[in-house]
Design an enzyme around this catalytic site. Structure first.
Site, PDB file in Angstrom:
ATOM      1  N   LYS A 150       0.844  -1.095   0.009  1.00 45.96           N
ATOM      2  CA  LYS A 150      -0.092  -0.060  -0.061  1.00 45.96           C
ATOM      3  C   LYS A 150       0.999   1.444   0.038  1.00 45.96           C
ATOM      4  CE  LYS A 150      -0.335  -0.577   5.165  1.00 45.96           C
ATOM      5  NZ  LYS A 150      -1.198  -0.937   6.015  1.00 45.96           N
ATOM      6  N   TYR A 159      17.194  29.345  10.795  1.00 44.62           N
ATOM      7  CA  TYR A 159      16.076  29.774  11.561  1.00 44.62           C
ATOM      8  C   TYR A 159      16.270  29.570  13.010  1.00 44.62           C
ATOM      9  CZ  TYR A 159      13.427  30.285   7.355  1.00 44.62           C
ATOM     10  OH  TYR A 159      13.278  30.354   6.021  1.00 44.62           O
TER      11      TYR A 159
HETATM   12  C1  LIG Z   1      -0.361  -2.001   6.644  1.00 47.98           C
HETATM   13  C2  LIG Z   1      -1.124  -3.237   7.050  1.00 47.98           C
HETATM   14  C3  LIG Z   1      -0.310  -4.658   6.943  1.00 47.98           C
HETATM   15  C4  LIG Z   1       1.072  -4.585   6.818  1.00 47.98           C
HETATM   16  O1  LIG Z   1       1.567  -4.245   8.353  1.00 47.98           O
HETATM   17  P1  LIG Z   1       3.163  -4.116   8.537  1.00 47.98           P
HETATM   18  O2  LIG Z   1       2.983  -3.457  10.223  1.00 47.98           O
HETATM   19  O3  LIG Z   1       3.498  -2.741   7.745  1.00 47.98           O
HETATM   20  O4  LIG Z   1       3.791  -5.204   8.313  1.00 47.98           O
HETATM   21  C5  LIG Z   1      -1.151  -5.860   7.317  1.00 47.98           C
HETATM   22  N1  LIG Z   1      -2.371  -5.593   7.511  1.00 47.98           N
HETATM   23  C6  LIG Z   1      -2.944  -4.569   7.515  1.00 47.98           C
HETATM   24  C7  LIG Z   1      -4.634  -4.616   7.564  1.00 47.98           C
HETATM   25  C8  LIG Z   1      -2.564  -3.453   7.320  1.00 47.98           C
HETATM   26  O5  LIG Z   1      -3.193  -2.121   7.440  1.00 47.98           O
END
Ligand SMILES: *Cc1c(COP(=O)(O)O)cnc(C)c1O
Length: 344
Positions: free
Chosen positions: A33, A241
């Site tokens: 994702k 800054y």
């Molecule tokens: C993002 C996500 C994962 C992967 O999680 P990681 O901690 O990055 O391994 C797996 N299942 C769901 C439902 C997620 O939202």
């Protein structure tokens, strides 16, 4: 060099998937994702498929459509957000499997895609997405082609947390009435909790990309940043800054072409280093929108570029300095970086 360059080691990503796959004896999926956690979905997904991943997970419909176009028809693609209004044509065309997470989604999918495969997302205690036990009990699932039932752990990065075992037994109870449907509970953290959390498929994300809690991961990203200029700063003069850094000695200061607009969270100011090989040059003063300063007084020559991410300082080190997690560092990595892929 002209622009900051993010080098992404596809060989390390493949090796991390293989290492996570060897933790157990069940199928290992891959979560890609958010553009593969900011690293680029096309090259990353292809590398994972070559390593052996056959099942991919993304958050949104658009990500799933993009993934299908780069990965071919064979891999299975699940969508965590499930079946949102208007998704029908793309789901059909790209052959996607929504992870249905409410009675409304189940009813809508069932009506529009009779007999088409999909998954169910259950809430085992995180209270974020998914069907509750009573929703599930009330559902009519006849005629549905369920290829996966999954849930997500809230506390898997804390192995001793009692919620892990509580969610596992809630998941076992909820799925007891769905015999024969493959089950998945574990992301990276859950996979590391051990085989009793693996069920039929694990679905790691961050561990593939070298992030905690998979501390044995191979580092995946290097970030090299050009130095725009190097200047002398006299003892008692300030840099940046707020005049937040004051030279305690006559110093050489390099100004680098990267800032918080590139995802270098301003809160990490002063907490990280730039590297010339293995020589550490402290980042000094406040991070600006497009610029960052480093104390290079102790280098023998003025550098043309310095590294912010390398094998000595990874995404979790930056996260610690910023008071955040490696996931946020990865997914913030800037659009202005040139991305270079190597086979490792
Ligand atoms: C993002 C996500 C994962 C992967 O999680 P990681 O901690 O990055 O391994 C797996 N299942 C769901 C439902 C997620 O939202």
């Amino acid at each position: 060099m002209l622009r900051p360059t993010l080098t992404i080691d596809l060989g390390a990503i493949a090796a991390n998937w293989t290492a996570l796959n060897r933790l157990g004896s069940v199928e290992t999926g891959a979560v890609v994702k958010a553009d593969a956690y900011g690293l680029g979905i096309a090259p990353v997904a292809r590398a994972l498929a070559t390593a052996g991943a056959r099942t991919f997970f993304v958050a949104t419909l658009d990500e799933a459509v993009a993934l299908r176009s780069v990965i071919g028809q064979a891999p299975v693609i699940y969508v965590f957000s499930g079946y949102m209004p208007g998704a029908g044509p793309a789901v059909k065309q790209a052959g996607l499997r929504p992870l249905l997470n409410s009675p409304e989604q189940v009813a809508a999918y069932r009506a529009a895609h009779p007999g088409a495969p999909c998954g169910l997302q259950l809430d085992s205690g995180m209270n974020r997405l998914g069907l509750e036990a009573e929703d599930l009990a009330a559902l009519d699932l006849t005629g549905m082609e369920l290829s996966l039932v999954m849930s997500h752990l809230a506390c898997a990065d804390a192995p001793e947390h009692p919620q892990n075992a509580a969610q596992r037994s809630a998941f076992e109870q909820m799925t007891a009435g769905l015999p024969g449907i493959p089950r998945s509970l574990a992301a990276t953290g859950g996979a590391l909790l051990g085989p009793s959390y693996h069920f039929d498929m694990t679905r790691p994300g961050v561990g593939l990309f070298g992030g905690a809690p998979f501390t044995a991961a191979r580092p995946v990203v290097q970030l090299e940043i050009p130095v725009i200029q190097t200047r002398t700063v006299r003892r008692g003069e300030s840099v940046g800054y707020g005049a937040a850094w004051v030279a305690e000695r006559d110093s050489r200061v390099a100004t680098l072409a990267v800032g918080y607009a590139d995802g270098l969270i301003r809160a990490m100011s002063g907490g990280v280093s730039l590297f010339a090989g293995d020589r550490r040059c402290p980042a000094i003063g406040r991070i600006s929108m497009d610029l960052l300063a480093a104390d290079v007084t102790d280098l023998p020559t003025a550098p043309d570029s310095l590294f912010l991410l390398n094998d000595l300082q990874g995404v979790d080190d930056l996260a610690d300095a910023a008071g955040t997690i490696g996931y946020e560092i990865l997914t913030s990595l800037g659009a202005r970086y040139e991305r270079v892929y190597i086979a490792g």
